[in-house]
Design a protein around this motif. Sequence first.
Motif, PDB file in Angstrom:
ATOM      1  N   ARG A  65       0.866  -1.182   0.000  1.00  0.00           N
ATOM      2  CA  ARG A  65       0.000   0.000   0.000  1.00  0.00           C
ATOM      3  C   ARG A  65       0.900   1.228   0.000  1.00  0.00           C
ATOM      4  O   ARG A  65       1.780   1.360   0.837  1.00  0.00           O
ATOM      5  CB  ARG A  65      -0.872  -0.001   1.247  1.00  0.00           C
ATOM      6  N   LEU A  66       0.663   2.105  -0.946  1.00  0.00           N
ATOM      7  CA  LEU A  66       1.410   3.352  -1.063  1.00  0.00           C
ATOM      8  C   LEU A  66       0.440   4.498  -0.801  1.00  0.00           C
ATOM      9  O   LEU A  66      -0.617   4.576  -1.429  1.00  0.00           O
ATOM     10  CB  LEU A  66       2.009   3.452  -2.467  1.00  0.00           C
ATOM     11  N   GLN A  67       0.795   5.366   0.159  1.00  0.00           N
ATOM     12  CA  GLN A  67      -0.106   6.449   0.559  1.00  0.00           C
ATOM     13  C   GLN A  67       0.562   7.805   0.445  1.00  0.00           C
ATOM     14  O   GLN A  67       1.753   7.932   0.709  1.00  0.00           O
ATOM     15  CB  GLN A  67      -0.543   6.278   2.010  1.00  0.00           C
ATOM     16  N   VAL A  68      -0.241   8.779   0.073  1.00  0.00           N
ATOM     17  CA  VAL A  68       0.156  10.175   0.101  1.00  0.00           C
ATOM     18  C   VAL A  68      -0.787  10.841   1.104  1.00  0.00           C
ATOM     19  O   VAL A  68      -2.001  10.855   0.894  1.00  0.00           O
ATOM     20  CB  VAL A  68       0.009  10.843  -1.281  1.00  0.00           C
ATOM     21  N   PRO A  69      -0.252  11.364   2.209  1.00  0.00           N
ATOM     22  CA  PRO A  69      -1.128  11.976   3.198  1.00  0.00           C
ATOM     23  C   PRO A  69      -1.710  13.304   2.719  1.00  0.00           C
ATOM     24  O   PRO A  69      -1.115  13.986   1.880  1.00  0.00           O
ATOM     25  CB  PRO A  69      -0.217  12.183   4.412  1.00  0.00           C
TER      26      PRO A  69
END
Length: 113
Positions: A65-69
């Motif tokens: 899972r790759l997230q950008v806050p």
Amino acid sequence: MKPLLLTLPLVLLAACSSPGKLKEEAPALRLESGKSPSVYMTCLLPKWQGIRSASTVTEIRFGYRLQVPAASGDTAEVLLETTATDQGSDVALYRRNAPSPDDALTLAARSCL
């Protein structure tokens, strides 16, 4: 000292952003890759970090899972999950706002297929 040791894990957990409501909606983009999730993520992570340095990756069951806050930092603005399939991996991109076709994060996701 003991209260500090007890509260530190709670603070660390609170700092972690979760996919939250992003996954309640259908993905903004669904792709298939012939690459394994780890190979795909090895390609994508540096590109996303070049665009948004706060991008983080975590391992999930069968993939990543790759997230950008979000700017406020409490939730994810963009979330990409890649999971293993027999032929490579499925890629699902979730966004708070609809992406434009030439969005840099979307283009990077496509370029690593």
